[in-house]
Design a protein around this motif. Structure first.
Motif, PDB file in Angstrom:
ATOM      1  N   ASN A 114       0.805  -1.225   0.000  1.00  0.00           N
ATOM      2  CA  ASN A 114       0.000   0.000   0.000  1.00  0.00           C
ATOM      3  C   ASN A 114       0.838   1.274   0.000  1.00  0.00           C
ATOM      4  N   GLY A 115       2.120   1.161  -0.289  1.00  0.00           N
ATOM      5  CA  GLY A 115       3.002   2.325  -0.222  1.00  0.00           C
ATOM      6  C   GLY A 115       2.589   3.464  -1.131  1.00  0.00           C
ATOM      7  N   LEU A 116       2.043   3.153  -2.326  1.00  0.00           N
ATOM      8  CA  LEU A 116       1.654   4.220  -3.261  1.00  0.00           C
ATOM      9  C   LEU A 116       0.530   5.084  -2.698  1.00  0.00           C
ATOM     10  N   LEU A 117      -0.300   4.519  -1.814  1.00  0.00           N
ATOM     11  CA  LEU A 117      -1.398   5.297  -1.239  1.00  0.00           C
ATOM     12  C   LEU A 117      -0.900   6.415  -0.327  1.00  0.00           C
ATOM     13  N   TYR A 118       0.352   6.309   0.132  1.00  0.00           N
ATOM     14  CA  TYR A 118       0.885   7.309   1.062  1.00  0.00           C
ATOM     15  C   TYR A 118       1.589   8.452   0.336  1.00  0.00           C
ATOM     16  N   LEU A 119       1.652   8.384  -1.001  1.00  0.00           N
ATOM     17  CA  LEU A 119       2.158   9.518  -1.769  1.00  0.00           C
ATOM     18  C   LEU A 119       1.074  10.587  -1.880  1.00  0.00           C
ATOM     19  N   ASP A 120       1.487  11.845  -1.895  1.00  0.00           N
ATOM     20  CA  ASP A 120       0.520  12.907  -2.195  1.00  0.00           C
ATOM     21  C   ASP A 120       0.027  12.715  -3.626  1.00  0.00           C
ATOM     22  N   MET A 121      -1.183  13.181  -3.892  1.00  0.00           N
ATOM     23  CA  MET A 121      -1.761  12.972  -5.216  1.00  0.00           C
ATOM     24  C   MET A 121      -0.884  13.558  -6.331  1.00  0.00           C
ATOM     25  N   PRO A 122      -0.322  14.758  -6.191  1.00  0.00           N
ATOM     26  CA  PRO A 122       0.559  15.267  -7.252  1.00  0.00           C
ATOM     27  C   PRO A 122       1.779  14.362  -7.487  1.00  0.00           C
ATOM     28  N   ASP A 123       2.350  13.820  -6.405  1.00  0.00           N
ATOM     29  CA  ASP A 123       3.511  12.938  -6.547  1.00  0.00           C
ATOM     30  C   ASP A 123       3.115  11.635  -7.239  1.00  0.00           C
ATOM     31  N   LEU A 124       1.925  11.130  -6.913  1.00  0.00           N
ATOM     32  CA  LEU A 124       1.468   9.888  -7.548  1.00  0.00           C
ATOM     33  C   LEU A 124       1.208  10.120  -9.039  1.00  0.00           C
ATOM     34  N   LEU A 125       0.643  11.266  -9.390  1.00  0.00           N
ATOM     35  CA  LEU A 125       0.421  11.589 -10.811  1.00  0.00           C
ATOM     36  C   LEU A 125       1.755  11.705 -11.549  1.00  0.00           C
ATOM     37  N   SER A 126       2.734  12.340 -10.916  1.00  0.00           N
ATOM     38  CA  SER A 126       4.061  12.480 -11.518  1.00  0.00           C
ATOM     39  C   SER A 126       4.696  11.117 -11.749  1.00  0.00           C
ATOM     40  N   LEU A 127       4.559  10.223 -10.752  1.00  0.00           N
ATOM     41  CA  LEU A 127       5.107   8.870 -10.895  1.00  0.00           C
ATOM     42  C   LEU A 127       4.426   8.122 -12.031  1.00  0.00           C
ATOM     43  N   SER A 128       3.113   8.292 -12.132  1.00  0.00           N
ATOM     44  CA  SER A 128       2.374   7.625 -13.207  1.00  0.00           C
ATOM     45  C   SER A 128       2.866   8.090 -14.582  1.00  0.00           C
ATOM     46  N   ASP A 129       3.076   9.395 -14.732  1.00  0.00           N
ATOM     47  CA  ASP A 129       3.575   9.928 -15.997  1.00  0.00           C
ATOM     48  C   ASP A 129       4.982   9.383 -16.293  1.00  0.00           C
ATOM     49  N   ARG A 130       5.808   9.322 -15.286  1.00  0.00           N
ATOM     50  CA  ARG A 130       7.170   8.834 -15.478  1.00  0.00           C
ATOM     51  C   ARG A 130       7.164   7.363 -15.912  1.00  0.00           C
ATOM     52  N   LEU A 131       6.352   6.544 -15.240  1.00  0.00           N
ATOM     53  CA  LEU A 131       6.300   5.120 -15.578  1.00  0.00           C
ATOM     54  C   LEU A 131       5.765   4.915 -16.997  1.00  0.00           C
ATOM     55  N   ALA A 132       4.838   5.770 -17.389  1.00  0.00           N
ATOM     56  CA  ALA A 132       4.319   5.660 -18.754  1.00  0.00           C
ATOM     57  C   ALA A 132       5.420   5.929 -19.779  1.00  0.00           C
ATOM     58  N   LYS A 133       6.344   6.824 -19.450  1.00  0.00           N
ATOM     59  CA  LYS A 133       7.418   7.155 -20.377  1.00  0.00           C
ATOM     60  C   LYS A 133       8.455   6.032 -20.487  1.00  0.00           C
ATOM     61  N   ASP A 547      -9.497   8.338  -5.349  1.00  0.00           N
ATOM     62  CA  ASP A 547      -8.782   8.890  -6.505  1.00  0.00           C
ATOM     63  C   ASP A 547      -7.458   8.158  -6.732  1.00  0.00           C
ATOM     64  N   LYS A 548      -6.764   7.870  -5.652  1.00  0.00           N
ATOM     65  CA  LYS A 548      -5.470   7.197  -5.778  1.00  0.00           C
ATOM     66  C   LYS A 548      -5.638   5.768  -6.287  1.00  0.00           C
ATOM     67  N   LEU A 549      -6.650   5.059  -5.791  1.00  0.00           N
ATOM     68  CA  LEU A 549      -6.860   3.678  -6.231  1.00  0.00           C
ATOM     69  C   LEU A 549      -7.261   3.638  -7.708  1.00  0.00           C
ATOM     70  N   ALA A 550      -8.029   4.622  -8.147  1.00  0.00           N
ATOM     71  CA  ALA A 550      -8.402   4.677  -9.566  1.00  0.00           C
ATOM     72  C   ALA A 550      -7.167   4.895 -10.435  1.00  0.00           C
ATOM     73  N   LEU A 551      -6.261   5.763  -9.985  1.00  0.00           N
ATOM     74  CA  LEU A 551      -5.044   6.016 -10.739  1.00  0.00           C
ATOM     75  C   LEU A 551      -4.128   4.778 -10.735  1.00  0.00           C
ATOM     76  N   ILE A 552      -4.048   4.115  -9.591  1.00  0.00           N
ATOM     77  CA  ILE A 552      -3.220   2.903  -9.494  1.00  0.00           C
ATOM     78  C   ILE A 552      -3.758   1.817 -10.425  1.00  0.00           C
ATOM     79  N   GLU A 553      -5.083   1.716 -10.529  1.00  0.00           N
ATOM     80  CA  GLU A 553      -5.670   0.731 -11.435  1.00  0.00           C
ATOM     81  C   GLU A 553      -5.319   1.068 -12.884  1.00  0.00           C
ATOM     82  N   GLU A 554      -5.321   2.336 -13.214  1.00  0.00           N
ATOM     83  CA  GLU A 554      -4.932   2.764 -14.561  1.00  0.00           C
ATOM     84  C   GLU A 554      -3.467   2.424 -14.841  1.00  0.00           C
TER      85      GLU A 554
END
Length: 865
Positions: A114-133, A547-554
Motif C-alpha cells: 500500500n506504499g503508493l497510497l501514502y504519496l501525495d496525489m501530485p507525486d502519484l500523478l508524476s510517478l504515473s507519468d514517469r512510468l508511462a514514459k 482517486d489514488k486507487l483509480a489512478l493505481i488501477e490505470e
C-alpha cells in the motif's frame, strides 16, 4: 580534644596504621564488587517531578519506545541500501537472545502493498507519468534481462525516430549505465560493483541522502547484571553486519545510534576518562607537593593518608548510593583536591613548630594551631556539598552526600593516620624544613594589600561591578546531548539523521484517553505556531483513497507488459559477444543521445576480456531490475485501507490495549536551539500539561537544575554564614571571610560569559562548591591574622599553605578538563577558574580588607618583612 586525639594517634602509630590498612582493604573490596555507573541524565532528577511522572506514564503505556537501537544502513544507491537493510533485519530477527524485536518498515508487507497510497496525489500523478514514459524500454528489457537483450533494445531504439521527450528519458539512463560500467572496470570493481539504481529511473528523481539510507529499529534484550546492558546486542549487530559482508568494501555502511549505544559509549567515556583523570590528578598533586614541601617523608605521609581516605570514601559511596552518575563520578578528583589541603596545612604547621621540639610535641602543637581551622574548613566544605541534598537534583545530591561525607573522612584521616605516619617519620626543621620565609610571595604582592588597601579594594570593586553587569548574559545549556562526545559513532550518526523527517529526536508525546479525544487534541495542537504536525494513528490512514486507487488501477493496465517475466539466463559466451553488439548499437546514437552513448562506449571499453568481467557488468546493470519490477507489481495491488487494516505493529505504537491513544507532536523549528525548544515546550504544555518527550524532559530538567542550583547556593551561603558567626564569634570576621568569596563567585560567572562556557548539568556545582571550598583559605587567613596582624601574615606558614593547597586543588581539578566527556571537562575548567579566582581574592583582597579593618579599629598594621 583534637590535641589529645592527635597525641593518642602519635603514641600508638603501629596500631593506628594497621587498623587503617584493614579498613582500606575492606572499603576497597566493597568498592570493586558493588559500585556501578548510571549515565542516564534523566535519572539524576527526582522521580517526583511532574515531567518525570508524565514520562514514566508514557513509558509504561508504550515500552517499545524505551531503549530503542536505531540501525542506519547506508549505500551508494537506494536499491543497494534496501537490499542490505533487508538482509540485516532478517538476520537479526533470527537472534531472539540478543533482540526482543526488530522492525524494518520497508519490508513490512502492508507498506510494500500500500506504499503508493501514502504519496501525495501530485507525486502519484508524476510517478504515473514517469512510468508511462519508461514503460516501453523497461518492458522490452524485462523480456530479456541480459547484455544481449539490452543491445537489442538499444538497437531498436536508435533505429527509430525518437522525439525529444523520448530522448530525454533515455539519455540519463545511458549516463547511469556508463557510471556503473566505469565502476565495474575500475581496479577491484569485480569485488564490489556499484549496481544500477533502477528505483531512481522508475521514479525519475535523483536519490537524496535519505533515500540511500534505510533505518531498522531494534529493541535489544538488556542484561541488567552488566554495566553495559545492551553490549551483547550492539556487538551482535556489528558482528552480523560484518559476516553478511555489509562493509565499506561492499559500498555499505552500518551505523548505530539510540539511547542504548549512546549510554554505553558515554559510560565508557566517563569510566575510561575518570581513570586517566584520577591518575593524572594524583601525579600533578604529587609534583606540587614535591615542589612545595621538599621533603620525601612529608610527601609520602600526605599521599598515603590521601589514598587511604579516598578508598574509604569510595567504600562509603558503594554502601550509600550503590551506583555513580555522570556528576557523582567526579567525587574522587574532588576528594584528591580537597583532602590534600588538610594534609598540607597540618604538615606545614608541624614544620613551623619543629625547632628542637620532640616529635609528639610537634604534632600536638600543630593540632593546637591548625586543628580548629581544619575542622571548620571541613565542616564548611561539607556544607557546600551537602547543600544539594534537599534539592530535586539527585545527581548532585548524591555527589553532595559522597563528597560531604568525604570531607569528614578526610579530616579524620589527616588527624589520625597522618600523625601516626609522621610519628614514625619525624618532621625535621632542617633542609627543606627551614623556617618559613615570606620572600616567596614576592615584594609587590606582600606590600600591596597592606600598604595600599584602598587601591586594592577600589580595583576589586570595579571588577565586581563589571562582573555584576555580565550576570544577565550567563547561560545554562540544558541539552545533555551537547555534553556527549561528538566524535562517537552514536552522536555523529544522530547528528547526520536529525535532518531526516523519519527521525524526530525532539518530538513530544501526549497520551489521550481514546482516539477521538486524541484527534481533537491533535487538531488543537496543530493550530499552535510552534507545532509542525500532531500525528495520531488516524494519520496513517491514506487520504484521497478513491482517486489514488483509480489512478493505481490505470497504472496497472499500461504497465502490464512489465510483469511477463524474464528470459532464461545466458551462458558466458554470448555475454562476450553481446558487449560488441552493445557497442555497435550505441554507435548508431544521434542527436542528444550521441554524447551519453559515447560515454557508455568509453566505459565499456574498460571492461576486461575474461567472461567473468562481462558477467559482473551484466549483474551490475540488470541484476536489480527484476526485483524493482516485482516491487512495483506488488505496490499496484493496493486496496482500501481502514484503521482495522493497519498492521498490528503500527497500531501498537499508537494505541494501548485499554484504548488510550498516543499523539506524536512534531516541532516546526529546530529544537537544538534552546530558545526554540523553550517556546515549543511552553506552548505545548500550556495546552497539554501531561505531554512528555525529549524536549520537555530537557527543558524541565534544566529548569529543575537551575532551581536546585539557586537553592543549594542559598543554603550553602546561609549555613556557612551561620557557621562562621558561631565559630569566629565575630560578624566582622565572618563578613571578611565571605566578601572575597562573593567577589570570586561574580568573577567566575563573568568568566563563563567572556569565554563562552555556559553552565550545564555537570559544572553547575561550581558556585555552591566555591563557598564551601573557598571558605577554608579565608578561615585560615582570618584566624592567623588575629595573632599576626594583616601585615604579619606573610611571615607565617599560612599564606604558603593557602597557596600550596589552592595549587594542588587546581592541579587536581584541571585534570578533569582533559576528560573526553564534555560535561566532566567543563566542570574541570570552571572549577579551576573558580579556585584560581578564590586564591587571588583570598591573598590580595582579604588582606586589604583586614588592613582596612585594623585601621578602622585604630590598630597600626604590621608592615610585611
Amino acid at each position: 580534644m583534637l590535641t589529645s586525639w592527635v597525641g593518642g594517634a602519635a603514641r600508638r602509630p603501629a596500631a593506628v596504621i594497621v587498623l587503617a590498612l584493614a579498613l582500606t582493604l575492606g572499603a576497597g573490596y566493597e568498592t570493586v564488587t558493588t559500585i556501578g555507573i548510571n549515565t542516564d541524565t534523566a535519572d539524576m532528577l527526582s522521580e517526583d517531578l511532574a515531567f518525570r511522572r508524565n514520562d514514566a506514564a508514557m513509558r509504561a503505556a508504550f515500552p517499545q519506545f524505551t531503549d530503542v537501537l536505531l540501525i542506519a544502513v547506508e549505500a551508494e544507491s537506494p536499491d543497494a541500501a534496501g537490499a542490505a537493510a533487508a538482509r540485516l533485519a532478517q538476520d537479526l530477527r533470527g537472534r531472539p537472545e540478543a533482540f526482543e524485536s526488530v522492525y524494518y518498515a520497508e519490508a513490512d508487507p502492508f507498506f510494500r502493498r500500500n506504499g503508493l497510497l501514502y504519496l501525495d496525489m501530485p507525486d502519484l500523478l508524476s510517478l504515473s507519468d514517469r512510468l508511462a514514459k519508461v514503460q516501453p524500454l523497461l518492458a522490452s528489457l524485462a523480456r530479456d534481462l541480459s547484455l544481449s537483450g539490452l543491445a537489442r533494445v538499444l538497437d531498436r531504439a536508435f533505429g527509430e525516430e525518437l522525439d525529444s521527450r523520448e530522448q530525454a528519458v533515455l539519455a540519463p539512463i545511458l549516463d547511469r549505465m556508463a557510471a556503473v560500467a566505469r565502476a565495474a572496470a575500475a581496479p577491484g570493481g569485480g569485488h564490489s560493483v556499484q549496481a544500477m539504481a533502477w528505483s531512481t529511473i522508475l521514479s525519475g528523481k535523483e536519490a537524496a541522502a535519505r533515500d540511500k539510507r534505510h533505518l531498522i529499529l531494534a529493541q535489544p534484550a538488556l542484561d541488567y547484571t552488566s554495566l553495559e546492558p545492551a553490549a551483547a546486542a550492539i556487538e551482535t549487530v556489528r558482528r552480523r553486519a560484518a559476516a553478511l559482508g555489509l562493509d565499506q568494501g561492499a559500498g555499505v555502511r552500518v551505523r548505530l545510534t539510540g539511547s542504548p549505544v549512546m549510554f554505553q559509549e558515554e559510560l565508557r567515556s566517563v569510566r575510561d576518562g575518570m581513570g586517566l583523570v584520577g591518575a593524572l590528578s594524583l601525579v600533578l598533586v604529587s609534583a606540587l607537593l614535591a615542589m612545595g614541601l621538599r621533603s620525601p617523608r612529608l610527601i609520602f605521609a600526605v599521599l598515603a593518608t590521601l589514598v587511604m581516605g579516598l578508598i574509604w570514601t569510595a567504600g562509603f559511596a558503594a554502601l550509600a548510593v550503590g551506583e555513580l552518575n555522570l556528576i557523582s563520578v567526579a567525587f574522587a578528583v574532588l576528594f584528591i583536591g580537597l583532602s590534600v589541603d588538610f594534609g598540607i596545612h597540618f604538615v606545614l604547621r608541624c614544620r613551623e613548630a619543629a625547632h628542637g621540639v620532640p616529635s609528639n610535641e610537634t604534632l600536638r602543637a600543630a593540632a593546637r594551631g591548625v586543628g580548629g581551622p581544619l575542622t571548620l574548613s571541613a565542616v564548611a566544605a561539607a556544607i557546600g556539598f551537602l547543600a544539594f541534598l534537599p534539592t530535586s537534583y539527585r545527581g548532585l545530591s548524591e555527589l553532595g552526600l559522597i563528597s560531604g561525607a568525604g570531607m569528614f573522612i578526610a579530616l579524620f584521616a589527616n588527624l589520625t593516620v597522618l600523625p601516626a605516619i609522621l610519628s614514625l617519620l619525624p618532621v625535621s626543621a632542617r633542609g627543606g624544613g627551614r623556617a618559613p620565609d615570606a620572600r616567596y610571595l614576592g615584594g609587590a604582592l606582600r606590600r600591596a594589600p597592606v600598604e595600599w588597601p584602598r587601591a586594592v579594594l577600589a580595583v576589586a570593586a570595579i571588577l565586581g561591578l563589571g562582573a555584576l553587569a555580565t550576570l544577565p548574559f550567563a547561560a545554562f545549556d540544558d541539552d545533555p546531548f551537547n555534553l556527549r562526545d561528538p566524535d562517537t559513532e552514536s552522536v555523529s550518526t544522530l547528528n547526520d539523521l536529525i535532518g531526516d523527517p523519519r527521525v524526530q529526536p525532539y518530538s513530544a508525546d501526549l497520551l489521550a484517553p481514546d482516539l477521538a479525544r486524541a484527534e481533537a487534541l491533535a487538531a488543537e495542537l496543530e493550530r499552535l505556531p510552534e507545532v509542525e504536525a500532531a500525528i495520531t494513528i488516524g494519520d496513517y490512514i491514506p487520504k484521497q483513497q478513491d482517486d489514488k486507487l483509480a489512478l493505481i488501477e490505470e497504472m496497472s493496465f499500461f504497465l502490464l507488459p512489465l510483469f511477463q517475466g524474464a528470459a532464461a539466463p545466458r551462458d558466458a559466451g554470448p555475454r562476450q559477444g553481446a558487449l560488441d553488439r552493445l557497442r555497435a548499437s550505441l554507435r548508431r546514437a544521434e542527436g542528444a543521445l550521441a554524447a551519453p552513448a559515447g560515454r557508455l562506449i568509453a566505459a565499456l571499453d574498460g571492461i576486461g576480456p575474461e567472461p567473468r568481467h562481462a558477467k559482473t557488468l551484466e549483474t551490475a546493470l540488470l541484476g536489480g531490475l527484476r526485483s524493482r519490477i516485482d516491487d512495483l507489481g506488488e505496490a499496484l495491488e493496493a486496496g482500501p485501507v481502514g484503521l482495522e487494516d493497519l498492521p498490528e505493529r503500527l497500531r501498537d505504537r499508537s494505541l494501548t490495549v485499554d484504548g488510550r491513544a498516543r499523539i506524536e507532536i512534531v516541532p516546526r523549528e529546530d529544537l537544538r536551539d534552546a530558545a526554540a525548544r523553550r517556546r515549543f515546550v511552553d506552548a505545548v504544555t500550556a495546552l497539554a500539561p501531561s505531554a512528555s518527550g525529549a524536549p520537555i524532559t530537557i527543558t524541565e530538567a534544566g529548569r529543575a537544575v537551575v532551581h536546585a542550583f539557586l537553592e543549594a547556593a542559598g543554603i550553602a551561603l546561609f549555613a556557612i554564614s551561620i557557621l562562621l558567626l558561631i565559630v569566629l564569634r565575630s560578624a566582622r570576621d565572618s563578613a571578611l571571610v565571605l566578601a572575597p568569596l562573593l567577589l570570586a563567585a561574580l568573577l567566575t560567572v563573568a568568566a563563563t560569559v567572556i569565554f563562552g562556557v555556559p553552565f550545564n548539568f555537570a559544572n553547575v556545582i561550581v558556585l555552591p562548591l566555591l563557598f564551601g571550598l573557598g571558605v577554608a583559605g579565608g578561615i585560615h587567613v582570618v584566624v592567623r591574622a588575629r595573632d599576626a596582624g594583616a601585615g604579619g601574615l606573610a611571615a607565617t606558614s599560612t599564606p604558603r599553605a593557602v597557596v600550596l593547597s589552592s595549587l594542588t586543588t587546581i592541579a587536581s581539578f584541571s585534570a578533569l578538563a582533559l576528560s573526553s566527556h564534555r560535561g566532566t571537562a567543563s566542570m574541570g575548567i570552571l572549577l579551576t577558574v573558580a579556585i584560581a579566582l578564590t586564591l587571588a581574592t583570598t591573598l590580595v583582597v582579604l588582606p586589604a580588607l583586614l588592613a582596612r579593618a585594623e585601621k578602622g579599629r585604630g590598630a597600626k598594621p604590621v608592615s610585611p618583612p
